[in-house]
Design an enzyme around this catalytic site. Sequence first.
Site, mmCIF file in Angstrom:
data_model
loop_
_atom_site.group_PDB
_atom_site.id
_atom_site.type_symbol
_atom_site.label_atom_id
_atom_site.label_comp_id
_atom_site.label_asym_id
_atom_site.label_seq_id
_atom_site.Cartn_x
_atom_site.Cartn_y
_atom_site.Cartn_z
ATOM 1 N N ASP A 8 0.864 -1.187 0.000
ATOM 2 C CA ASP A 8 0.000 0.000 0.000
ATOM 3 C C ASP A 8 0.894 1.229 0.000
ATOM 4 O OD1 ASP A 8 -2.419 1.542 0.172
ATOM 5 O OD2 ASP A 8 -2.007 1.862 2.289
ATOM 6 N N SER A 9 0.277 2.370 -0.341
ATOM 7 C CA SER A 9 1.016 3.631 -0.288
ATOM 8 C C SER A 9 1.457 3.947 1.145
ATOM 9 C CB SER A 9 0.137 4.759 -0.823
ATOM 10 O OG SER A 9 -1.037 4.849 -0.047
ATOM 11 N N CYS A 71 -4.241 -1.420 -2.151
ATOM 12 C CA CYS A 71 -4.399 0.019 -2.349
ATOM 13 C C CYS A 71 -5.334 0.200 -3.537
ATOM 14 C CB CYS A 71 -3.030 0.633 -2.647
ATOM 15 S SG CYS A 71 -3.088 2.394 -3.034
ATOM 16 N N GLU A 156 -3.096 9.557 7.509
ATOM 17 C CA GLU A 156 -1.631 9.421 7.532
ATOM 18 C C GLU A 156 -1.026 10.336 8.605
ATOM 19 O OE1 GLU A 156 0.845 7.550 5.499
ATOM 20 O OE2 GLU A 156 -0.887 6.278 5.178
ATOM 21 N N CYS A 190 -11.371 2.654 -0.237
ATOM 22 C CA CYS A 190 -9.990 3.029 0.075
ATOM 23 C C CYS A 190 -9.629 2.302 1.352
ATOM 24 C CB CYS A 190 -9.869 4.537 0.283
ATOM 25 S SG CYS A 190 -8.232 5.037 0.873
ATOM 26 N N HIS A 192 -7.604 2.891 3.594
ATOM 27 C CA HIS A 192 -7.391 3.721 4.784
ATOM 28 C C HIS A 192 -8.697 3.992 5.549
ATOM 29 C CE1 HIS A 192 -3.464 4.733 3.094
ATOM 30 N NE2 HIS A 192 -3.185 5.448 4.174
HETATM 31 N N1 DGL Z 1 -5.013 3.012 0.822
HETATM 32 C C1 DGL Z 1 -4.990 3.670 -0.460
HETATM 33 C C2 DGL Z 1 -6.248 3.312 -1.237
HETATM 34 O O1 DGL Z 1 -6.860 2.312 -0.946
HETATM 35 C C3 DGL Z 1 -4.753 5.128 -0.240
HETATM 36 C C4 DGL Z 1 -4.358 5.791 -1.453
HETATM 37 C C5 DGL Z 1 -3.518 7.003 -1.253
HETATM 38 O O2 DGL Z 1 -2.354 6.878 -0.898
HETATM 39 O O3 DGL Z 1 -4.050 8.089 -1.523
HETATM 40 O O4 DGL Z 1 -6.640 3.984 -2.171
#
Ligand code: DGL
Length: 273
Positions: A8-9, A71, A156, A190, A192
Amino acid sequence: MHPIGIFDSGYGGLTVFKSIRQQLPQYDYIYLGDNARAPYGDRSFETVYEYTLQAVKYLFNAGCPLIILACNTASAKVLRQIQEKDLPQLGNGNRILGVIRPSAEEIGKHTQTKHIGIVGTRGTINSQSYVLEIEKSYPDITVHQQACPMWVPIIENNEQHTPQADIQVQQDIQKLLGQSSDIDTLLLGCTHYPLLIDSIKNHVPEHINIVIQGDIVADKLENYLSRHPAMEERISKNQQIQFFTTDDAQVFDENATQFFGATVHSKQINLPK
Ligand code: DGL
């Protein structure tokens, strides 16, 4: 070691990894968060492609035969390109799976009205990936989408319990629900967003189902491995987990626990270009 790689990011993929590890504890895993460059949500195709490909190469080099892009932004924007253009050269029968298709295949089971709402990053929403994937499985479903570009930065920065976060969630949910009074299902598109669940529940009427991806992706992964025994046999089974981050490991460990639900000990790495 031939672990399953989970990318993931940043922290969000840990919500998916938590479900995967609970359901499939026998395997080895590497989790990689590109925290130094998160969020990806507003980045261009070229940038998300470059960063995701670097992570994919890193995980393959670390011995992973199978990678989950946990992600939505990366899955929506660049998964297909990497599968078609790069995977044949990266080779060895390795595979990469995303989170959009499993969620799209599942979502129709949750709605009676056939109107669903999706929240996600700008990258995910603008890609139209969910609209296209859901149409393949459920042509009678109408998808209403809302980009929530502030939610990942809020998470974040560990600000999800602040009044400002709650106001932001309220505004975005109102915009989504304002599109149709028929929406009876809300997909958090998402990885997150489960961290904002308290605030989301405050602003979503009770009759609307809130669907979170972790368990869906874990179920689909289990199903995939049962249908691909050659891949399943390649994955090592010592119940070992390694965490890597591209940013400060101590900060990662402090923040990761609330996403993963257990103590995390990570190592900082650089992703080679
Ligand atoms: N967890 C990522 C997603 O599902 C976040 C993406 C991001 O870094 O903006 O889209």
